[in-house]
Design a protein around this motif. Structure first.
Motif, PDB file in Angstrom:
ATOM      1  N   GLY A 152       0.796  -1.212   0.000  1.00 13.58           N
ATOM      2  CA  GLY A 152       0.000   0.000   0.000  1.00 13.58           C
ATOM      3  C   GLY A 152       0.831   1.265   0.000  1.00 13.58           C
ATOM      4  O   GLY A 152       0.309   2.355  -0.239  1.00 13.58           O
ATOM      5  N   LEU A 153       2.132   1.127   0.265  1.00 16.38           N
ATOM      6  CA  LEU A 153       3.035   2.274   0.282  1.00 16.38           C
ATOM      7  C   LEU A 153       3.977   2.284  -0.916  1.00 16.38           C
ATOM      8  O   LEU A 153       4.446   3.335  -1.338  1.00 16.38           O
ATOM      9  N   TRP A 211      10.427   2.508   1.412  1.00 15.22           N
ATOM     10  CA  TRP A 211       9.440   3.589   1.525  1.00 15.22           C
ATOM     11  C   TRP A 211      10.128   4.943   1.628  1.00 15.22           C
ATOM     12  O   TRP A 211       9.711   5.916   1.006  1.00 15.22           O
ATOM     13  N   TYR A 212      11.224   5.004   2.418  1.00 16.50           N
ATOM     14  CA  TYR A 212      11.972   6.253   2.531  1.00 16.50           C
ATOM     15  C   TYR A 212      12.546   6.670   1.173  1.00 16.50           C
ATOM     16  O   TYR A 212      12.522   7.853   0.813  1.00 16.50           O
ATOM     17  N   SER A 244      12.395   8.854 -10.952  1.00 18.89           N
ATOM     18  CA  SER A 244      13.157   8.047 -11.913  1.00 18.89           C
ATOM     19  C   SER A 244      14.219   7.207 -11.229  1.00 18.89           C
ATOM     20  O   SER A 244      14.455   6.055 -11.614  1.00 18.89           O
ATOM     21  N   TRP A 245      14.863   7.751 -10.186  1.00 16.54           N
ATOM     22  CA  TRP A 245      15.868   6.991  -9.450  1.00 16.54           C
ATOM     23  C   TRP A 245      15.221   5.852  -8.674  1.00 16.54           C
ATOM     24  O   TRP A 245      15.721   4.726  -8.660  1.00 16.54           O
ATOM     25  N   TYR A 246      14.116   6.180  -8.012  1.00 20.39           N
ATOM     26  CA  TYR A 246      13.402   5.149  -7.240  1.00 20.39           C
ATOM     27  C   TYR A 246      12.951   3.999  -8.131  1.00 20.39           C
ATOM     28  O   TYR A 246      13.077   2.828  -7.773  1.00 20.39           O
ATOM     29  N   ARG A 247      12.419   4.313  -9.307  1.00 16.90           N
ATOM     30  CA  ARG A 247      11.923   3.272 -10.221  1.00 16.90           C
ATOM     31  C   ARG A 247      13.044   2.345 -10.657  1.00 16.90           C
ATOM     32  O   ARG A 247      12.863   1.129 -10.759  1.00 16.90           O
TER      33      ARG A 247
END
Length: 266
Positions: free
Chosen positions: A142-143, A243-244, A252-255
């Protein structure tokens, strides 16, 4: 002082039953509600050895009338409840284009509306009592936004959003609301799971077996959340870190990190 009174949906197995065991051991009166009548009747004796006033009440969270009956029975039996845990849930895995509308309706009816019904039925009781705890079991799904889990992710995100909204709505009523967001851990989530991905049962088992936490660990984290009146239960370190990263990194970095992690574990 009387022991706390707790009602847990989906309480006959998995995380729900692990939490029931801890609560009963602590002397709390425990009501496990579940649509699996055979399982509920089989496990309630073990809880009653720890807390004789514990009980099992058959209930299907897709039926408002079932939850209303549970609330009425607990009002008569215990004169109310202190902690409501909306735990019942199911899983669905598959790409959006491969997931039927009926599967979307199925998971939303249980994972989202099941929680909504539980809140709607028990909030008036908690308000009348002058307070209590409302614990909604969501998921790190969910996050975060792991691919091929659109229906499950969306259902659990709705539970998180609902919980956050209720924190605002119920603050003046002295009702503590929390969202529980574990990552994979060994449980019976795979039972009844619907999937359009080949060998998903084996992949899920692999993911759960790698977890350093089990259902009892998650249940202990929930008990701490109740005691400390925290807003979230995020028991897995890796999940918290992800999550952080999602919150603070450019999308784009997170993906890129997410897809790298998914590929590693697939």
């Amino acid at each position: 002082m009387l022991p706390k009174r707790i009602v847990i949906t989906g309480g006959a197995s998995g995380l729900g039953f692990a939490l029931a065991q801890l609560a009963a051991k602590a002397g709390w009166r425990v009501a496990i509600v579940d649509r699996d009548v055979e399982r509920g009747e089989a496990v309630i004796t073990s809880l009653q050895r720890k807390q004789p006033q514990s009980c099992f009440i058959p209930c299907d969270v897709t039926r408002l009338s079932d939850l209303e009956r549970v609330a009425k029975e607990l009002q008569e039996r215990w004169q109310g409840v202190d902690v409501v845990v909306n735990n019942a849930g199911v899983a669905q895995v598959g790409k959006l284009v491969d997931t039927s509308i009926s599967d979307w309706q199925w998971i939303m009816d249980i994972n989202v509306l099941g929680v909504v019904r539980g809140c709607k039925v028990f909030i008036p009781m908690l308000q009348q009592q002058g307070g209590g705890h409302l614990i909604n079991v969501a998921s790190m799904a969910g996050l975060l936004d792991v691919p091929n889990m659109s229906a499950y992710n969306a259902s659990k995100a709705a539970v998180v959003s609902l919980s956050e909204t209720l924190q605002n709505e119920l603050a003046e009523d002295n009702i503590h609301v929390a969202a529980v967001c574990p990552s994979f851990f060994r449980t019976n989530l795979g039972q009844g799971m619907r999937s359009t991905i080949e060998n998903m049962d084996d992949k899920l088992e692999k993911l759960m077996s790698k977890s350093k936490l089990n259902a009892t660990d998650i249940a202990k984290a929930i008990m701490r959340t109740i005691e400390r009146q925290e807003s979230y239960t995020l028991p897995h370190k890796q999940g918290r870190n992800a999550w952080y990263l999602k919150r603070f990194l450019p999308r784009s970095w997170y993906r890129k990190l997410l897809h790298k992690t998914v590929k590693k574990h697939s």
